[in-house]
Design a protein around this motif. Structure first.
Motif, PDB file in Angstrom:
ATOM      1  N   ILE A 149       1.065  -1.237   0.043  1.00 44.95           N
ATOM      2  CA  ILE A 149      -0.229   0.366  -0.341  1.00 44.95           C
ATOM      3  C   ILE A 149       0.288   1.121   0.041  1.00 44.95           C
ATOM      4  O   ILE A 149       2.220   1.264   0.119  1.00 44.95           O
ATOM      5  N   VAL A 150       0.165   1.901  -0.220  1.00 47.77           N
ATOM      6  CA  VAL A 150       0.657   3.412  -0.134  1.00 47.77           C
ATOM      7  C   VAL A 150       0.109   4.595   0.607  1.00 47.77           C
ATOM      8  O   VAL A 150      -1.102   4.739   0.725  1.00 47.77           O
ATOM      9  N   LEU A 151       0.761   5.009   1.238  1.00 48.24           N
ATOM     10  CA  LEU A 151      -0.078   5.681   2.799  1.00 48.24           C
ATOM     11  C   LEU A 151       0.403   7.706   2.502  1.00 48.24           C
ATOM     12  O   LEU A 151       0.896   7.981   1.781  1.00 48.24           O
ATOM     13  N   ILE A 160      -7.872   2.193  -5.584  1.00 52.21           N
ATOM     14  CA  ILE A 160      -6.887   0.824  -5.420  1.00 52.21           C
ATOM     15  C   ILE A 160      -6.344   0.455  -6.795  1.00 52.21           C
ATOM     16  O   ILE A 160      -7.375   1.456  -7.969  1.00 52.21           O
ATOM     17  N   SER A 161      -4.712  -0.060  -7.317  1.00 55.83           N
ATOM     18  CA  SER A 161      -4.919  -0.165  -8.813  1.00 55.83           C
ATOM     19  C   SER A 161      -5.918  -1.149  -9.517  1.00 55.83           C
ATOM     20  O   SER A 161      -6.845  -1.932  -9.160  1.00 55.83           O
ATOM     21  N   LYS A 162      -5.749  -0.306 -10.751  1.00 54.79           N
ATOM     22  CA  LYS A 162      -6.670  -0.561 -11.632  1.00 54.79           C
ATOM     23  C   LYS A 162      -6.388  -1.914 -12.004  1.00 54.79           C
ATOM     24  O   LYS A 162      -7.596  -2.916 -13.125  1.00 54.79           O
ATOM     25  N   VAL A 187      -5.087   6.001   1.804  1.00 59.60           N
ATOM     26  CA  VAL A 187      -4.415   4.515   1.723  1.00 59.60           C
ATOM     27  C   VAL A 187      -4.448   4.321  -0.531  1.00 59.60           C
ATOM     28  O   VAL A 187      -5.611   4.610  -0.811  1.00 59.60           O
ATOM     29  N   ILE A 188      -3.412   4.329  -0.916  1.00 64.48           N
ATOM     30  CA  ILE A 188      -4.025   3.349  -2.114  1.00 64.48           C
ATOM     31  C   ILE A 188      -3.118   1.967  -2.156  1.00 64.48           C
ATOM     32  O   ILE A 188      -1.795   1.911  -1.397  1.00 64.48           O
ATOM     33  N   ILE A 189      -3.592   1.393  -2.322  1.00 62.22           N
ATOM     34  CA  ILE A 189      -3.594  -0.270  -3.209  1.00 62.22           C
ATOM     35  C   ILE A 189      -2.988  -0.757  -3.902  1.00 62.22           C
ATOM     36  O   ILE A 189      -3.470  -0.505  -5.014  1.00 62.22           O
ATOM     37  N   ARG A 190      -1.566  -1.040  -3.997  1.00 62.55           N
ATOM     38  CA  ARG A 190      -1.374  -1.486  -4.567  1.00 62.55           C
ATOM     39  C   ARG A 190      -1.193  -3.061  -5.439  1.00 62.55           C
ATOM     40  O   ARG A 190      -2.242  -3.698  -5.657  1.00 62.55           O
TER      41      ARG A 190
END
Length: 519
Positions: A149-151, A160-162, A187-190
């Motif tokens: 993830i990216v905080l 969420i990643s495409k 958050v960005i979920i990888r």
């Protein structure tokens, strides 16, 4: 498909090579003392606000002021500035943002003068490293990248990643993140988070929150131009972003880096710890793996293609130009018509071009002049092939269809200086003068130096590094010249081939591994 990472340590820094099916696809050099890496967070000072550019120039310690555009401030820049002020005045007692009162968001089309002023301190993150005469490019939308993830502080969004296409998986990850993420942190979920359980995601999130806490601790006493949060080194960041099931080897030739890599992998992928190997062979790591030879053949102005065609790669200040030529492949295609020959050459070129863009880390605008094709269907297929070949890219890119003139345009995000390896060598014999003494004398020079070093100085454990041509001359045959030395001097003299040396170059190494200077 197998992936292997090779890390060679030198006095100037670390050389990193990523191999895919034994082919070099990425090459990086991390110099010692290199600063201003993408992801680093600094406490900067605004040196100048430009109303015309709608941007600010910020001093973070580089010789050139860094560039911060209004669009890179982020909507919550006022909240970030408030947090910075509270941290420095000790009003913010903790790194946590729960209960933090947000300031109003800035306008999308506002003016920089309304937000920042000369002499103001601001928390910034490097998003593009210094390139050529330009300083770093900055952003105030801070983010901390982890394995899964990216905080993103001062945000509540869950992205969420495409590349995760399953609706059920996206919903599962969204619910998990909603339950474990701290307040006022987005958050960005990888992509690699797909299928991972809550324990792994929570551990990654905890590491990022701890990193933010450590940065907060430094921020309270930081002085202008200090680095508050540093991005991990290039080796660790590549392992973080690339390590997956297809990875089958990480080879290093430094005990220090070996231990560092082992510890890093042990933390997030213990099952992969066994793939880390320490290279202890006689030949250098890059030499043994054939990397030196690949570097010399892949970074030149002209790049050969397997079927006989070749690419010409030119670099200008504004863009990069790649010309595709059929070369000898046109002569081989006796039974094929001109259209089929052009299509096959272009198809092969598209595969190599995608590799070259990644290998050289070419960014900005790239224009490709493919061999002319008449059929619209063939042009469409080449366009589709290029998009397919570019799927392994980690940088953002855009590929446009071929124009009427057979030109393809590609834009590729550039965040670091372009990688360049000098492949044109100064003649080792004439040193660029154009005049040489007889090259056949090199064998006599080697013999004379061995006579002095071994025969007169009685040096034991001598190693001679030389070009592969000379290596063959001294080692081939049952009663080779190397064996003759054994009978003459009563000691074994090692001979090691080294493709990084010129054909008339050689080096003498003592048993301590130190080079013996010869006059």
């Amino acid at each position: 498909m197998s992936n292997e990472l090779l890390i060679s340590s030198t006095q100037k820094g670390d050389r990193i090579a990523l191999l895919q099916n034994k082919q070099l696809i990425e090459y990086h050099v991390e110099e010692n003392g290199n600063t201003f890496t993408v992801g680093d967070i600094y406490l900067g000072v605004v040196r100048k606000v430009s109303k015309g550019l709608n941007a600010a120039f910020v001093d973070i310690g580089h010789e050139k002021d860094a560039f911060l555009h209004y669009q890179d401030l982020g909507p919550n820049i006022r909240s970030l500035n408030k947090f910075l002020k509270n941290s420095q005045s000790n009003k913010a007692a903790t790194h946590k943002l729960n209960g933090f009162k947000y300031e109003p968001e800035i306008e999308k089309l506002g003016n920089m003068t309304q937000v920042l002023s000369k002499g103001q301190q601001v928390l910034v993150q490097v998003i593009k490293e210094p390139i050529s005469t330009k300083g770093p490019r900055l952003s105030c939308e801070l983010s901390l990248a982890g394995r899964y993830i990216v905080l993103v502080p001062f945000s509540d969004a869950i992205s969420i990643s495409k590349k995760i296409t399953s609706k059920e998986e996206r919903q599962r990850l969204s619910r998990l993140m909603q339950s474990i993420k701290p307040d006022n942190f987005g958050v960005i979920i990888r992509t690699v988070a797909e299928g991972k359980d809550v324990a792994e995601l929570d551990k990654d999130l905890s590491n990022l929150v701890q990193k933010w806490e450590e940065g907060f601790g430094l921020l309270r006493t930081a002085r202008p131009r200090d680095k508050v949060i540093g991005e991990m080194n290039r080796v660790s960041s590549m392992l973080r972003d690339l390590l997956n099931e297809s990875f089958d080897g990480v080879s290093v030739d430094s005990k220090e880096i070996y231990d560092e890599v082992k510890n890093y992998i042990r933390n997030f992928a213990p099952d992969k710890e066994k793939i880390v190997r320490l290279h202890t062979g006689k030949a250098k790591l890059f030499e043994a793996a054939g990397i030196e030879k690949q570097l010399k053949t892949l970074f030149g102005k002209s790049v050969s293609l397997p079927s006989g065609g070749y690419l010409i790669i030119e670099h200008t200040e504004a863009l990069h130009v790649i010309d595709v030529n059929s070369g000898s492949s046109a002569n081989k295609a006796e039974a094929e018509d001109q259209e089929t020959t052009a299509f096959n050459a272009n198809k092969e070129a598209a595969r190599e071009i995608a590799r070259q863009l990644r290998l050289r880390d070419m960014g900005g605008i790239i224009v490709i002049d493919f061999i002319d094709m008449k059929k619209a269907e063939n042009k469409r297929l080449i366009y589709e092939q290029m998009k397919t070949e570019m799927q392994g890219e980690r940088s953002k890119f855009t590929v446009l269809p071929l124009s009427k003139f057979g030109l393809m345009q590609i834009t590729r995000q550039r965040v670091r200086p372009e990688m360049n390896v000098i492949t044109l060598e100064t003649c080792p014999t004439c040193n660029g003068t154009g005049k040489i003494s007889a090259s056949i004398l090199v064998a006599d020079l080697i013999e004379q130096n061995i006579e002095f070093i071994v025969g007169k100085q009685n040096e034991k454990g001598l190693t001679v590094r030389m070009h592969p041509f000379l290596y063959s001359y001294y080692t081939k045959g049952f009663f080779s010249r190397q064996v003759q030395w054994l009978f003459r001097y009563h000691t074994w003299i090692k001979v090691v081939e080294d493709t990084s040396l010129g054909v008339t170059d050689f080096k003498f190494i003592n048993k301590q591994g130190e080079q013996i200077e010869i006059s």
